[in-house]
Design an enzyme around this catalytic site. Structure first.
Site, mmCIF file in Angstrom:
data_model
loop_
_atom_site.group_PDB
_atom_site.id
_atom_site.type_symbol
_atom_site.label_atom_id
_atom_site.label_comp_id
_atom_site.label_asym_id
_atom_site.label_seq_id
_atom_site.Cartn_x
_atom_site.Cartn_y
_atom_site.Cartn_z
ATOM 1 N N CYS A 1 -14.515 37.239 68.590
ATOM 2 C CA CYS A 1 -14.914 37.409 67.729
ATOM 3 C C CYS A 1 -16.014 38.607 67.580
ATOM 4 C CB CYS A 1 -15.366 37.089 67.160
ATOM 5 S SG CYS A 1 -15.861 35.655 67.266
ATOM 6 N N GLU B 1 -12.745 46.009 63.848
ATOM 7 C CA GLU B 1 -12.058 45.464 64.578
ATOM 8 C C GLU B 1 -10.720 45.291 65.371
ATOM 9 O OE1 GLU B 1 -11.316 40.820 63.666
ATOM 10 O OE2 GLU B 1 -13.163 41.008 64.871
ATOM 11 N N GLY C 1 -9.406 35.092 55.883
ATOM 12 C CA GLY C 1 -10.758 35.005 55.460
ATOM 13 C C GLY C 1 -10.624 34.975 54.046
ATOM 14 N N GLY D 1 -10.590 32.678 61.886
ATOM 15 C CA GLY D 1 -9.100 33.952 61.692
ATOM 16 C C GLY D 1 -9.627 35.294 61.427
ATOM 17 N N SER D 2 -8.964 36.118 61.185
ATOM 18 C CA SER D 2 -9.632 37.488 60.167
ATOM 19 C C SER D 2 -10.326 37.424 59.067
ATOM 20 C CB SER D 2 -8.040 38.464 60.700
ATOM 21 O OG SER D 2 -7.326 37.680 59.457
ATOM 22 N N THR D 3 -11.305 38.430 59.187
ATOM 23 C CA THR D 3 -11.366 38.483 57.740
ATOM 24 C C THR D 3 -10.952 38.797 56.664
ATOM 25 O OG1 THR D 3 -13.907 40.083 58.703
ATOM 26 C CG2 THR D 3 -13.049 40.558 56.342
ATOM 27 N N GLU D 4 -9.504 39.582 57.047
ATOM 28 C CA GLU D 4 -7.955 40.011 55.270
ATOM 29 C C GLU D 4 -8.065 38.623 55.202
ATOM 30 O OE1 GLU D 4 -5.272 41.725 57.373
ATOM 31 O OE2 GLU D 4 -4.076 41.865 55.838
ATOM 32 N N LYS E 1 -4.408 22.883 61.602
ATOM 33 C CA LYS E 1 -3.605 23.936 61.568
ATOM 34 C C LYS E 1 -3.912 25.144 62.998
ATOM 35 C CE LYS E 1 -1.958 27.132 60.929
ATOM 36 N NZ LYS E 1 -1.479 28.403 61.358
ATOM 37 N N GLU F 1 -15.367 31.761 59.101
ATOM 38 C CA GLU F 1 -15.786 32.166 60.284
ATOM 39 C C GLU F 1 -14.968 33.755 60.836
ATOM 40 O OE1 GLU F 1 -18.440 31.665 62.428
ATOM 41 O OE2 GLU F 1 -19.075 29.804 61.825
HETATM 42 P P1 NAD Z 1 -5.811 35.547 61.686
HETATM 43 O O1 NAD Z 1 -7.072 35.326 60.256
HETATM 44 O O2 NAD Z 1 -4.456 35.670 61.735
HETATM 45 O O3 NAD Z 1 -5.212 33.454 61.409
HETATM 46 C C1 NAD Z 1 -5.884 33.157 62.043
HETATM 47 C C2 NAD Z 1 -5.650 31.782 61.293
HETATM 48 O O4 NAD Z 1 -5.389 31.392 59.984
HETATM 49 C C3 NAD Z 1 -3.912 31.056 62.088
HETATM 50 O O5 NAD Z 1 -4.206 29.548 62.332
HETATM 51 C C4 NAD Z 1 -3.213 31.715 60.676
HETATM 52 O O6 NAD Z 1 -1.558 30.667 61.162
HETATM 53 C C5 NAD Z 1 -3.865 31.046 59.711
HETATM 54 N N1 NAD Z 1 -3.385 31.856 58.366
HETATM 55 C C6 NAD Z 1 -2.606 33.163 58.696
HETATM 56 N N2 NAD Z 1 -3.287 33.321 57.351
HETATM 57 C C7 NAD Z 1 -3.275 32.376 55.996
HETATM 58 C C8 NAD Z 1 -2.990 31.851 54.832
HETATM 59 N N3 NAD Z 1 -2.890 32.601 53.944
HETATM 60 N N4 NAD Z 1 -3.666 30.831 54.499
HETATM 61 C C9 NAD Z 1 -3.851 30.207 55.570
HETATM 62 N N5 NAD Z 1 -4.040 30.600 56.428
HETATM 63 C C10 NAD Z 1 -3.440 31.381 57.514
HETATM 64 O O7 NAD Z 1 -6.719 35.654 62.483
HETATM 65 P P2 NAD Z 1 -5.679 35.553 64.730
HETATM 66 O O8 NAD Z 1 -5.460 37.466 64.008
HETATM 67 O O9 NAD Z 1 -5.710 34.180 64.206
HETATM 68 O O10 NAD Z 1 -7.239 35.831 65.107
HETATM 69 C C11 NAD Z 1 -7.948 36.599 65.064
HETATM 70 C C12 NAD Z 1 -9.637 36.851 64.579
HETATM 71 O O11 NAD Z 1 -10.219 35.584 64.005
HETATM 72 C C13 NAD Z 1 -9.811 37.841 64.594
HETATM 73 O O12 NAD Z 1 -10.259 39.040 63.311
HETATM 74 C C14 NAD Z 1 -11.829 37.372 65.362
HETATM 75 O O13 NAD Z 1 -12.356 38.143 64.706
HETATM 76 C C15 NAD Z 1 -11.611 36.168 64.301
HETATM 77 N N6 NAD Z 1 -12.462 35.271 65.169
HETATM 78 C C16 NAD Z 1 -13.524 35.230 64.483
HETATM 79 C C17 NAD Z 1 -14.444 33.953 64.941
HETATM 80 C C18 NAD Z 1 -16.124 33.460 64.693
HETATM 81 O O14 NAD Z 1 -16.947 32.445 65.302
HETATM 82 N N7 NAD Z 1 -16.520 34.228 63.371
HETATM 83 C C19 NAD Z 1 -14.040 33.829 66.530
HETATM 84 C C20 NAD Z 1 -12.286 33.518 67.026
HETATM 85 C C21 NAD Z 1 -11.847 34.602 65.743
#
Ligand code: NAD
Length: 462
Positions: free
Chosen positions: A265, A365, A214, A209-212, A157, A231
């Protein structure tokens, strides 16, 4: 359907399906069927190795097309998509192709007579791979290559802002000969991700994705005991010890802070500089940042592209205003770009100085081109200050003294510490975060472990 937009121009590039819950279920069902198929489950290791290698070859053959697609959908300069995003994705498939023939278990001597014991690692089943918008192709490869080499099937996804390179990657997987149903992609927003996370037939979620988000996913996965690796976000400190030559470390810090417009990130964001030289460092890094060429990523002279979306642009702008109102000194940037760039989501590279650890820009962040210079007096207090954050993804130490650098590397709670380097990654080096930056590791042997489980088999010799 929903639209995906070129962040450099605001123009719609394409329309993409918004998957329904029924679509997610169909994808998971296809993946479940493929997992049990003899074609996939019994594929010989050497054949699997060649399959992953073939995916890498196809990615390489289509490197220019993929890099252009990534630049248009994500905004990153072509120099980044063509030298980092695509080659790194290729290398992940090649690296994991090598593991296909080396996934052995072990035998261990038991203290029980008449029993033969051995173990091996088995794939988990259907894995849900959820990726963010900052490096869509590369991060999909980080998950897909180890998931496939270990015999899992997947539903990917991609982020709703940047679905195009993942869709193309899936097409190339089919062209390489990946059996039907092994790789599935569902596009759409958070609801699609949620449906995947909640699906009872998904054995593991690998999320970047984001910590929130996650935290939410960890809760959902925990309730039904699905495997999960996360991650998440970061707030990497860049610790500059008093003995370093500031001119010599500028380039590495600019790369660390402004790569992909800070939408990384591991971006270097908190620059700890000894107080007598903080102004010098801030002035010099601001001068380099201000001289960088902003523009459409497809223009070869572009060094900094746009932010990924209007929403991200507003978010960065809010943080910058908060920095000023909380008392940080703005050295350069601080606003959206105008003129020929006004239709895109461009933000001028921004440097603050006189930042202290309590300010919002030093704690949260931002995921944008915003660098905070934090002067320090007590070098012995640096590890504590670097660790005074909920994040623990990465850190960098700049020092000429090997003892100081290694002591800090020991004391800092982060999944990766670089010493005198920009933020390098390699398929062989485990990658992931401590604390609120995540759970588990990608890359290297660690990723193999995270997509498999150990089975112990005991046999009576009687
Ligand atoms: P995000 O958490 O908003 O979204 C990430 C993904 O999750 C998207 O595909 C989104 O559609 C999906 N998503 C959103 N809400 C969801 C839910 N409730 N259940 C399941 N899936 C859901 O993050 P973003 O804004 O796309 O990316 C930026 C974030 O990603 C930053 O916080 C960054 O630090 C982090 N990031 C971390 C790494 C790492 O390796 N640690 C690498 C790249 C990005």
């Amino acid at each position: 359907m929903f639209e995906t937009v070129d962040p450099a121009t605001g123009d719609v590039i394409d329309t993409v399906p918004e998957a329904s819950a029924g679509d997610v279920d169909a994808a998971v069902t296809a993946a479940k069927r493929a997992f049990a198929s003899s074609e996939w489950a019994e594929m010989l290791p050497a054949t699997r190795a060649r399959l992953l290698w073939k995916i890498a070859d196809l990615l390489e053959e289509h490197a220019e097309e993929l890099a252009r697609l990534e630049t248009r959908d994500q905004g990153q300069p072509f120099g980044i998509s063509s030298t980092i995003s695509v080659p790194n994705a290729v290398e992940h498939f090649r690296y994991y192709a090598g593991w296909a023939t080396k996934l052995h278990g072990s035998t261990v001597p038991l203290s029980i007579p008449g029993v033969d014991y051995r173990n091996w690692r088995e794939p988990l089943g259907v894995c849900g791979l959820i990726t963010p918008w900052n490096f869509p192709l590369m991060i999909a490869a980080w998950k897909l290559a180890p998931a496939l080499v270990t015999g899992n099937t997947v539903v990917v996804k991609p982020a709703e802002q940047t679905p195009l390179s993942t869709l193309r990657l899936a097409e190339l997987c089919v062209e390489a000969g990946v059996p039907r149903g092994v790789v599935n992609v569902v596009t759409g927003g958070p609801a699609v991700g949620q449906a995947l996370v909640r699906h009872p037939d998904v054995a593991k979620i690998s999320f970047t994705g984001s910590t929130e988000v996650g935290r939410e996913i960890a809760g959902e996965a925990g309730r039904r005991l699905a495997r999960v690796s996360l991650e998440l976000g970061g707030k990497a400190p860049s610790i500059i010890t008093p003995d370093v030559d500031i001119d010599a470390i500028l380039e590495g810090n600019i790369m660390g802070g402004l790569l992909n417009c800070g939408q990384v990130c591991a971006a270097y964001t908190r620059f700890y500089v000894d107080e007598p030289r903080a102004e010098e460092f801030a002035g010099k890094i601001a001068a380099v940042a201000a001289s960088m060429q902003l523009g459409n990523g497809l223009d070869p002279s572009t060094q900094l592209g746009p932010l990924v979306s209007q929403e991200q642009l507003q978010r960065v702008d809010r943080y910058v205003q908060q920095g000023t109102s909380e008392g940080a000194t703005l050295v350069t940037g601080g606003r959206r770009s105008g003129g020929a760039l006004a239709n895109g989501y461009f933000f001028e590279p921004t440097v603050f100085t006189d930042v202290d650890d309590t300010m919002t820009i030093a704690r949260e962040e931002i995921f944008g081109p915003v660098l905070s210079v934090i002067p320090y007096r007590d070098a012995d207090d640096l590890a504590r200050r670097a660790n005074d954050t909920e994040y623990g993804l990465a850190a960098v130490i700049w020092s000429r003294d090997i003892g100081t650098a290694n002591r800090l590397a020991h004391d800092i709670k982060a999944g990766t510490v670089w010493i005198n380097l920009p933020p390098f990654l390699d398929a062989a080096a485990p990658w992931g975060g401590m604390k609120a930056s995540g759970v588990g590791r990608e890359m290297g042997w660690d990723a193999i472990l995270s997509y498999t489980e150990t089975k112990s088999v005991w046999t009576s010799l009687g």
